[in-house]
Motif scaffolding. Structure first.
Motif, PDB file in Angstrom:
ATOM      1  N   VAL A 368      60.680  42.320  48.809  1.00 38.29           N
ATOM      2  CA  VAL A 368      61.181  42.123  47.453  1.00 38.29           C
ATOM      3  C   VAL A 368      60.633  43.234  46.580  1.00 38.29           C
ATOM      4  CG1 VAL A 368      61.222  40.582  45.453  1.00 38.29           C
ATOM      5  CG2 VAL A 368      61.321  39.631  47.768  1.00 38.29           C
ATOM      6  N   GLN A 369      61.520  43.872  45.803  1.00 37.88           N
ATOM      7  CA  GLN A 369      61.076  44.924  44.905  1.00 37.88           C
ATOM      8  C   GLN A 369      61.809  44.824  43.578  1.00 37.88           C
ATOM      9  OE1 GLN A 369      62.102  48.436  47.264  1.00 37.88           O
ATOM     10  NE2 GLN A 369      63.897  48.809  45.992  1.00 37.88           N
ATOM     11  N   ALA A 370      61.253  45.433  42.538  1.00 37.68           N
ATOM     12  CA  ALA A 370      61.836  45.384  41.209  1.00 37.68           C
ATOM     13  C   ALA A 370      63.043  46.313  41.124  1.00 37.68           C
ATOM     14  CB  ALA A 370      60.787  45.767  40.169  1.00 37.68           C
ATOM     15  N   ASN A 371      64.071  45.879  40.360  1.00 42.02           N
ATOM     16  CA  ASN A 371      65.223  46.739  40.129  1.00 42.02           C
ATOM     17  C   ASN A 371      65.150  47.343  38.734  1.00 42.02           C
ATOM     18  OD1 ASN A 371      65.975  44.688  38.401  1.00 42.02           O
ATOM     19  ND2 ASN A 371      67.523  43.835  39.773  1.00 42.02           N
ATOM     20  N   THR A 372      66.162  48.123  38.341  1.00 45.04           N
ATOM     21  CA  THR A 372      66.132  48.851  37.071  1.00 45.04           C
ATOM     22  C   THR A 372      66.197  47.934  35.857  1.00 45.04           C
ATOM     23  OG1 THR A 372      68.531  49.148  37.256  1.00 45.04           O
ATOM     24  CG2 THR A 372      67.122  50.934  38.080  1.00 45.04           C
ATOM     25  N   SER A 373      66.728  46.732  36.023  1.00 42.21           N
ATOM     26  CA  SER A 373      66.860  45.805  34.888  1.00 42.21           C
ATOM     27  C   SER A 373      65.654  44.884  34.753  1.00 42.21           C
ATOM     28  CB  SER A 373      68.137  44.968  35.045  1.00 42.21           C
ATOM     29  OG  SER A 373      68.091  44.214  36.243  1.00 42.21           O
ATOM     30  N   GLY A 374      64.632  45.083  35.559  1.00 40.63           N
ATOM     31  CA  GLY A 374      63.434  44.268  35.475  1.00 40.63           C
ATOM     32  C   GLY A 374      63.433  43.059  36.383  1.00 40.63           C
ATOM     33  N   GLY A 375      64.529  42.845  37.103  1.00 41.74           N
ATOM     34  CA  GLY A 375      64.588  41.731  38.043  1.00 41.74           C
ATOM     35  C   GLY A 375      63.997  42.101  39.391  1.00 41.74           C
ATOM     36  N   ARG A 376      64.107  41.187  40.324  1.00 37.31           N
ATOM     37  CA  ARG A 376      63.575  41.420  41.663  1.00 37.31           C
ATOM     38  C   ARG A 376      64.688  41.176  42.673  1.00 37.31           C
ATOM     39  NH1 ARG A 376      58.157  41.827  41.562  1.00 37.31           N
ATOM     40  NH2 ARG A 376      57.853  41.268  43.742  1.00 37.31           N
ATOM     41  N   VAL A 377      64.804  42.066  43.632  1.00 37.07           N
ATOM     42  CA  VAL A 377      65.859  41.981  44.634  1.00 37.07           C
ATOM     43  C   VAL A 377      65.257  42.090  46.028  1.00 37.07           C
ATOM     44  CG1 VAL A 377      67.656  42.898  43.119  1.00 37.07           C
ATOM     45  CG2 VAL A 377      66.276  44.469  44.494  1.00 37.07           C
ATOM     46  N   MET A 378      65.954  41.463  46.977  1.00 32.83           N
ATOM     47  CA  MET A 378      65.555  41.566  48.376  1.00 32.83           C
ATOM     48  C   MET A 378      66.130  42.848  48.961  1.00 32.83           C
ATOM     49  SD  MET A 378      63.945  40.105  50.954  1.00 32.83           S
ATOM     50  CE  MET A 378      63.851  38.327  50.617  1.00 32.83           C
ATOM     51  N   VAL A 379      65.285  43.646  49.597  1.00 36.01           N
ATOM     52  CA  VAL A 379      65.697  44.913  50.188  1.00 36.01           C
ATOM     53  C   VAL A 379      65.518  44.840  51.697  1.00 36.01           C
ATOM     54  CG1 VAL A 379      65.203  47.378  50.336  1.00 36.01           C
ATOM     55  CG2 VAL A 379      65.139  46.226  48.114  1.00 36.01           C
ATOM     56  N   THR A 380      66.565  45.248  52.418  1.00 37.23           N
ATOM     57  CA  THR A 380      66.498  45.301  53.875  1.00 37.23           C
ATOM     58  C   THR A 380      66.281  46.745  54.316  1.00 37.23           C
ATOM     59  OG1 THR A 380      67.966  43.390  54.099  1.00 37.23           O
ATOM     60  CG2 THR A 380      67.725  44.818  56.020  1.00 37.23           C
ATOM     61  N   ARG A 381      65.306  46.934  55.187  1.00 40.04           N
ATOM     62  CA  ARG A 381      65.022  48.260  55.734  1.00 40.04           C
ATOM     63  C   ARG A 381      65.321  48.257  57.234  1.00 40.04           C
ATOM     64  NH1 ARG A 381      61.115  47.502  51.757  1.00 40.04           N
ATOM     65  NH2 ARG A 381      61.012  49.201  50.219  1.00 40.04           N
ATOM     66  N   TYR A 382      65.887  49.361  57.695  1.00 45.27           N
ATOM     67  CA  TYR A 382      66.299  49.487  59.087  1.00 45.27           C
ATOM     68  C   TYR A 382      65.365  50.489  59.777  1.00 45.27           C
ATOM     69  CZ  TYR A 382      70.378  47.339  56.985  1.00 45.27           C
ATOM     70  OH  TYR A 382      71.209  46.497  56.283  1.00 45.27           O
ATOM     71  N   HIS A 383      64.703  50.023  60.818  1.00 45.43           N
ATOM     72  CA  HIS A 383      63.704  50.833  61.519  1.00 45.43           C
ATOM     73  C   HIS A 383      64.287  51.353  62.835  1.00 45.43           C
ATOM     74  CE1 HIS A 383      60.318  49.371  58.938  1.00 45.43           C
ATOM     75  NE2 HIS A 383      61.154  48.357  58.778  1.00 45.43           N
ATOM     76  N   HIS A 384      64.287  52.675  62.970  1.00 46.88           N
ATOM     77  CA  HIS A 384      64.725  53.327  64.205  1.00 46.88           C
ATOM     78  C   HIS A 384      63.509  54.050  64.775  1.00 46.88           C
ATOM     79  CE1 HIS A 384      69.060  52.801  63.240  1.00 46.88           C
ATOM     80  NE2 HIS A 384      68.614  52.868  62.001  1.00 46.88           N
ATOM     81  N   ASN A 385      62.877  53.451  65.750  1.00 49.09           N
ATOM     82  CA  ASN A 385      61.620  53.996  66.259  1.00 49.09           C
ATOM     83  C   ASN A 385      61.787  54.607  67.652  1.00 49.09           C
ATOM     84  OD1 ASN A 385      60.445  53.349  63.835  1.00 49.09           O
ATOM     85  ND2 ASN A 385      59.384  51.538  64.575  1.00 49.09           N
ATOM     86  N   ASP A 386      60.886  54.323  68.562  1.00 55.89           N
ATOM     87  CA  ASP A 386      60.779  55.062  69.821  1.00 55.89           C
ATOM     88  C   ASP A 386      62.072  55.100  70.631  1.00 55.89           C
ATOM     89  OD1 ASP A 386      58.204  55.177  68.986  1.00 55.89           O
ATOM     90  OD2 ASP A 386      57.321  54.258  70.761  1.00 55.89           O
ATOM     91  N   ILE A 387      62.247  56.229  71.331  1.00 53.96           N
ATOM     92  CA  ILE A 387      63.333  56.394  72.293  1.00 53.96           C
ATOM     93  C   ILE A 387      62.800  56.047  73.677  1.00 53.96           C
ATOM     94  CG2 ILE A 387      64.904  58.037  73.389  1.00 53.96           C
ATOM     95  CD1 ILE A 387      64.740  59.692  70.787  1.00 53.96           C
ATOM     96  N   VAL A 388      63.533  55.229  74.405  1.00 53.80           N
ATOM     97  CA  VAL A 388      63.200  54.896  75.792  1.00 53.80           C
ATOM     98  C   VAL A 388      64.280  55.471  76.693  1.00 53.80           C
ATOM     99  CG1 VAL A 388      62.939  53.044  77.482  1.00 53.80           C
ATOM    100  CG2 VAL A 388      61.906  52.815  75.212  1.00 53.80           C
TER     101      VAL A 388
END
Length: 517
Positions: A368-388
């Motif tokens: 959860v992080q703050a947005n420009t209007s002062g509210g809070r929004v849920m943010v999804t992050r996509y992790h692309h890590n090791d190559i097998v």
């Protein structure tokens, strides 16, 4: 002064040419073009049949970004832009885009309130003279539900009354639509199969099977003549009671033709297959993926199954444990060595029948992080890590497995993250994009490719030779290619040993062609 500048440019070109030759790579950077749409996603990049390229993107605008339409760009064999078309289309539930038979196809899923049914609708147009037409491919009676199109094949929800998914084969010559719905005690599951020209190849009532199990299909492959379709996925048992050491699902392979069907389950005591991918090696039907010794998705190695293409009987199976060298590649001397979140990426068969298998460590996280209007929004992050990467011999024994340490995370277009792989002459080449100038040295034998902080990106080439030995080099510098490449979505021409990448930032775009010598 002008002559000095020209000499300096020629020296730079010569240096880069030598560097490219050392890594068996040559590249051609197309002209930069202006682009009105800052926010967009690459949906499809395909050969036009005459040496050129067709690119399909969706674009977004507004204070709160919303989809506004689709952009189709046509390039010639010299990477020059021939034409572009803006197909304005709002409030559409997009499913897939592809280019075949001289036309652009856009597939959507919409709800028809008049007929009380979900409709798969196709918009298509020739890309030489744009004139989109619209047709209903399939209509499925159902009450309206939230999120009917289930894109997450790995964790399906069957409790909402209706769920549907679409699976294309790798070269987009055919696809299957599955629909599962229930009304009170009635459960129905149908599978519809079409070729790329939208001809219905078969329709199959799978309802008898779902009396006991719900199916979440994950991967698909077709026979060469498209007369048989093979779907692999999880079968979730409805009523069976489970021990603590068992899972609530098992992987199954389903073969469907116009006249019959067969089903094969993958069940070996103490072995739990994961992410199985069907593939034809000449006339042999194989399923290859990972396996775990426990039900908690901590992978222990590579699973291999050879099946009869008609009866689906298992002719041979092998479970290849990850080697100590692989564990050292990935973890060094760490004690907590759990391998999980591996997602299949690509598979190639060499001339002598050996199999090269590539995957990536992929997962999502939320905060959860703050947005420009002062509210809070849920943010999804996509992790692309090791190559097998693993290599199996012609009979399914693992010759080697290597881990390439990599860490990337994105909140936006994942096309810039991840990687693409290409195999030539028993060597596998991995293309990754990073702002770092060099990989981080973890130990004498381990390196880490990190995302970096700069806006500009370098393209690194990682090579695994026939014995699994790794080398790497920076093949395109960020001062040469100023726009970041969408490395995970190339157009691959195996006949010419070339990969074509779309590059874009803000209001600029271009194509970059890479040849593997």
């Amino acid at each position: 002064m002008f002559k000095k500048s020209i000499s300096y440019i020629l020296i730079l070109i010569a240096v880069w040419s030598i560097k490219a030759q050392e890594t068996n790579i040559a590249y051609d950077i197309g002209e930069k073009y202006n682009d009105k749409h800052k926010y967009s996603n690459l949906l499809s990049i395909a050969d036009d049949g005459n040496g050129g390229t067709v690119v399909v993107r969706s674009y977004f605008s507004g204070i709160v970004l919303k989809p506004k339409g689709y952009l189709i760009e046509h390039y010639d064999e010299n990477l020059a832009l021939l034409s572009e078309y803006n197909y304005k289309l709002k409030k559409s539930n997009f499913v897939e885009a592809y280019v075949k038979n001289g036309q652009v196809y856009l597939l959507f899923l919409e709800y028809n309130y008049s007929s009380l049914s979900y409709e798969y609708i196709v918009h298509r147009s020739p890309f030489t003279e744009f004139a989109f037409t619209k047709e209903v491919l399939l209509s499925i009676p159902s009450e309206i539900v939230q999120q009917p199109l289930d894109r997450n094949y790995y964790n399906r929800n069957f409790s909402k009354g209706f769920t549907t998914s679409v699976l294309f084969n790798d070269d987009k010559t055919a696809f299957a639509i599955t629909s599962h719905f229930k009304r009170r005690k009635e459960h129905k599951h149908f599978i519809y199969v079409f070729d790329s020209s939208l001809r219905k190849l078969m329709e199959h009532d799978f309802s008898e099977e779902v009396e006991e199990k719900n199916y979440a299909f994950e991967n698909i492959v077709f026979s060469d003549d498209l007369s048989n379709v093979y779907l692999v996925g999880k079968a979730y048992f409805k009523k069976k009671r489970f021990n603590a050491t068992e899972r609530k699902f098992q992987y199954e392979l389903v073969r469907i033709s116009k006249n019959d069907r067969d089903t094969q389950s993958f069940y070996t005591p103490g072995k739990f297959p994961e992410a199985l991918k069907p593939i034809f090696k000449d006339k042999e039907l194989l399923c290859i993926g990972f396996y775990a010794d426990r039900k908690d998705n901590r992978y222990n190695g590579i699973a291999y199954f050879k099946l009869n293409p008609q009866s689906l009987s298992i002719e041979s199976q092998k479970f290849n444990a990850f080697s100590q060298q692989f564990m050292l590649d990935k973890f060094g001397r760490e004690e907590d060595q759990n391998i999980k979140n591996l997602v299949f990426k690509s598979m190639d068969v060499t001339d002598n029948g050996e199999i090269l298998f590539n995957a990536e460590e992929y997962f999502t996280s939320n905060s959860v992080q703050a947005n420009t209007s002062g509210g809070r929004v849920m943010v999804t992050r996509y992790h692309h890590n090791d190559i097998v990467s693993a290599k199996l011999n012609a009979t399914g024994d693992m010759l080697w497995a290597r881990n390439i340490n990599k860490t990337e995370v994105t909140q936006g277009d994942g096309a810039y993250a991840s990687y693409s792989a290409y195999t030539k002459d028993n060597d596998t080449y991995f293309f990754i994009s990073t702002s770092a100038e060099n990989p981080q040295q973890l130990s004498a034998e381990r390196i880490m490719f990190k995302q970096g902080l700069s806006r500009n990106r370098n393209i690194f080439l990682i090579k695994l030779d026939a014995q699994g030995h790794m080398s790497y080099d920076k093949v395109i510098d960020d001062t040469d290619a100023r726009l970041p490449l969408m490395v995970s979505k190339p157009l691959i021409d195996s006949g010419a040993d070339e990969l074509l990448f779309y590059a874009k930032r803000g209001s600029k775009k271009q194509l970059v062609q890479v040849a593997v010598k």
